[in-house]
Design an enzyme around this catalytic site. Structure first.
Site, PDB file in Angstrom:
ATOM      1  N   ARG A  27       0.819  -1.214   0.000  1.00 30.89           N
ATOM      2  CA  ARG A  27       0.000   0.000   0.000  1.00 30.89           C
ATOM      3  C   ARG A  27       0.854   1.266   0.000  1.00 30.89           C
ATOM      4  NH1 ARG A  27      -5.274  -1.522   2.366  1.00 30.89           N
ATOM      5  NH2 ARG A  27      -5.555   0.535   3.247  1.00 30.89           N
ATOM      6  N   GLY A  99      -6.251   7.420   6.998  1.00 29.27           N
ATOM      7  CA  GLY A  99      -7.173   8.461   6.541  1.00 29.27           C
ATOM      8  C   GLY A  99      -6.852   9.797   7.182  1.00 29.27           C
ATOM      9  N   GLU A 481      -0.360   6.718 -20.517  1.00 29.84           N
ATOM     10  CA  GLU A 481      -0.103   5.660 -19.533  1.00 29.84           C
ATOM     11  C   GLU A 481       1.386   5.282 -19.544  1.00 29.84           C
ATOM     12  OE1 GLU A 481      -1.194   4.288 -17.055  1.00 29.84           O
ATOM     13  OE2 GLU A 481      -0.462   2.243 -16.934  1.00 29.84           O
TER      14      GLU A 481
END
Ligand code: F6R
Length: 609
Positions: A27, A99, A481
């Site tokens: 992550r 968060g 991309e």
């Protein structure tokens, strides 16, 4: 984004906390920490940088507690120092958080006035003192959390450990995901996703948005936003079925690039009736396709480029006008939404904050929403009218590769399904296009064989300061991309341009130093692309061409390099051409010695704005 884990164990938990944090490394993070209860007393270990630093610290100063929480932090408020690393603690409790607490300044001022001392720059510390204040006023830990949660604004997930409470962990979810895991002998877990818990259990419960949970060994008591007890279903997760390791590859990114023939085939099989040569969506459309007037697509980063490619498909195969925007812009534009409109949100993680906000806006404005997502239990999947799964399996490398090609696959199938249902495509035309899609996995496997040549080319690219990517039609988003992939993992500045825009500015950049990667399959705009390519050649530009033999011959200029793909029909060539473009970025970054799987400053799942 940050990773959270919590364990109520039968024995010491520090080692398992680290194992779980390792599974969350993908992550992205820049510091890490754990806290356990040592004879009822809170003890923390925190370290800047990678988990190995925290492991070294734990070897020096071990923790033996049987209940604990752990965290990998991706800095938002305050630098990635040890002091700002989670868990944050008072003499009563320790908190890990994912968060953002939006009203932390307000809370901090209020709590400082009550005598609390803040020692970090983080928003998380406001939660620590807020709950501590309630406990000081005589509330139990559970009552203190119940009283504190309504005061918090923002999108977050929390895990809280309390001094003296050997049999208690509390988790809360608002916006950011959180799951409870059920282990052997009453062991209980908290994790920011199922992958974190995959080594311990395959039985989990996802908290719903606004829920919080009181964990004791052998029990999980769920409460909703209004503090009412609620039941949440136990699910068997698939996460442990996927081998979350690199296999024989040096990096997850390489493994995931090579998985593409398989996962694209798996995704196709979910959407295509191979024997009858037609599309068979695995869900009911939540609208009558004949009534549909317009499509809006929104997403971020690579997922957005998948949407951009799909715009060409929806317009051509279904004759539907498509509006597309990055979610971070779309959500604040207050765009007028069309009558009988469909929104498509594309997201690997299904948790990207801006994409989710766009989805909510669209639903509130009468749109039907299809979420094209890789994580079927994600918030975007759950809040869409229909979740259209990409079957890429967990994507661990921060740079998205196999999720991109699976997103393209789903979007292609959807465009054909709409085209057929609206009478734009007849059965024969559908079959022709489906046959083209069916050969994509095989073509991807062919493309993988180009690896040695691409690796050799990457040594040229690794010495460049800037790189330009050009393409037309669906190759234009691929150029974008390609540039994104290269810059995010090699840190070389790169730009993607529509080849026709060259003359309107970027041609001024062309010189002998600048590699120009031209993506040009044989299609209806090849001739135009070739003209642009010749303009580059005339100015001494170093052209690397990605095309089939016919296109490369048509270029008729001397090339600094070529990536020669097999011949294929043009309609879905973008899915196949994505692979060499990913490989080029990958090998350039490897050649330069970069941290390919965890590029600096990046997070896998962007759950903050
Ligand atoms: C780039 C990349 C990002 C993501 C973007 C959206 O390689 O991975 O640009 O595509 O952050 O993420 P999801 O698809 O999870 O919404």
């Amino acid at each position: 984004m940050c990773g959270i884990v919590g364990i109520l164990g039968q024995g010491p938990v520090a080692g398992s906390l680290i194992d779980a944090l390792k599974r969350l490394e993908y992550r992205g993070y820049d510091s890490a920490g754990v806290a356990t209860l040592e004879d009822g007393r809170l003890e923390r270990r925190r370290a800047e940088g990678k988990l190995r630093n925290l492991e070294a610290l734990l070897r020096e100063k071990p923790l033996h507690g049987c209940v604990g929480i752990g965290h990998t932090r991706w800095a938002t408020h305050g630098r990635p120092t040890e002091n700002n690393a989670h868990p944050h603690a008072s003499d009563k409790l320790a908190v890990v958080h994912n968060g953002i607490i939006e009203n932390f300044r307000e809370l901090r001022d209020e709590l400082i006035a009550l005598g609390h001392k803040f020692v970090t720059q983080t928003d998380t510390e406001a939660v620590v003192h807020l709950v501590t204040e309630q406990i000081r006023r005589g509330l139990s830990p559970v009552e203190a959390v119940a009283a504190s949660l309504p005061r918090l604004k923002g999108a977050f997930a929390l895990a809280i450990l309390f001094e003296g409470e050997e049999n208690l962990l509390i988790g809360a979810r608002r916006g950011a995901p959180l799951a409870v895991g059920y282990g052997e002998g009453g062991e209980m877990y908290l994790g920011s996703d199922a992958l974190a818990l995959a080594a311990f259990t395959d039985t989990i419960t996802y908290l719903e948005d606004g829920d919080w949970v009181i964990l004791r060994r052998g029990s999980a008591e769920f409460r909703d936003e209004e503090n009412k007890p609620v039941e949440r279903p136990k699910l068997k997760t698939q996460a442990s079925a996927f081998l979350v390791d690199k296999g024989n590859y040096r990096h997850f990114m390489a493994k995931e690039i090579h998985e593409q023939p398989e996962v694209v085939a798996r995704t196709l099989a979910h959407y295509i009736d191979f024997s009858n040569g037609c599309v068979r969506l695995p869900f009911e459309l939540p609208f009558d396709p004949k009534d549909l007037r317009a499509i809006t697509i929104t997403a971020c980063g690579t997922a957005y480029y998948a949407g951009m490619v799909a715009k060409y498909w929806f317009e051509r195969f279904a004759r539907l006008p498509v509006e597309i925007d990055v979610a971070s812009e779309f959500r604040y534009r207050d765009a007028p939404m069309p009558e009988k409109g469909l929104m498509i949100v594309v997201s690997q993680s299904g948790e990207t904050a801006d994409s989710l906000a766009s989805l909510r806006f669209a639903r509130a404005h009468g749109q039907k929403v299809i979420g094209v997502v890789n994580v079927p239990t994600s918030t975007i999947a759950r809040e869409s009218d229909v979740a259209a799964p990409t079957l890429a399996g967990p994507e661990i490398g921060v740079a998205s590769t196999k999720a991109f090609t699976c997103q393209l696959t789903v979007l292609a199938a959807l465009a054909l399904a709409l085209g057929r249902a609206r009478g734009v495509l007849d059965a024969a035309e559908e079959k022709r296009l489906v046959n083209e899609l069916m050969v994509v996995p095989g073509l991807l496997a062919e493309a993988m064989k180009l690896e040695p040549g691409i690796e050799a080319l990457s040594h040229q690219l690794g010495k460049a300061r800037d790189v330009l990517y050009l393409g037309r039609g669906p190759s234009y988003p691929l150029a974008l991309e390609g540039a994104l992939k290269l810059k995010e993992i090699s840190y070389i500045h790169a730009e993607g341009y529509a080849a026709g825009e060259l003359k309107h500015g970027p041609i001024a950049l062309i010189d002998e130093q600048l590699p120009v990667i031209v993506i040009a399959p044989t299609d209806s705009v090849l001739e135009k692309t070739v003209s642009n390519l010749q303009e580059v050649a005339a100015r001494g530009g170093r052209i690397i061409m990605v095309g089939d033999s016919h296109a490369i011959d048509a270029a008729a200029v001397s090339l600094a390099g070529e990536i020669r793909l097999p011949d294929m029909a043009p309609d879905f060539a973008a899915i196949v051409y994505a692979a060499p473009i990913q490989m080029l970025a990958y090998y350039t970054a490897v050649f330069m010695g970069k941290d390919v799987d965890q590029p600096r400053n990046l997070a896998k799942s962007v759950t903050v704005e």
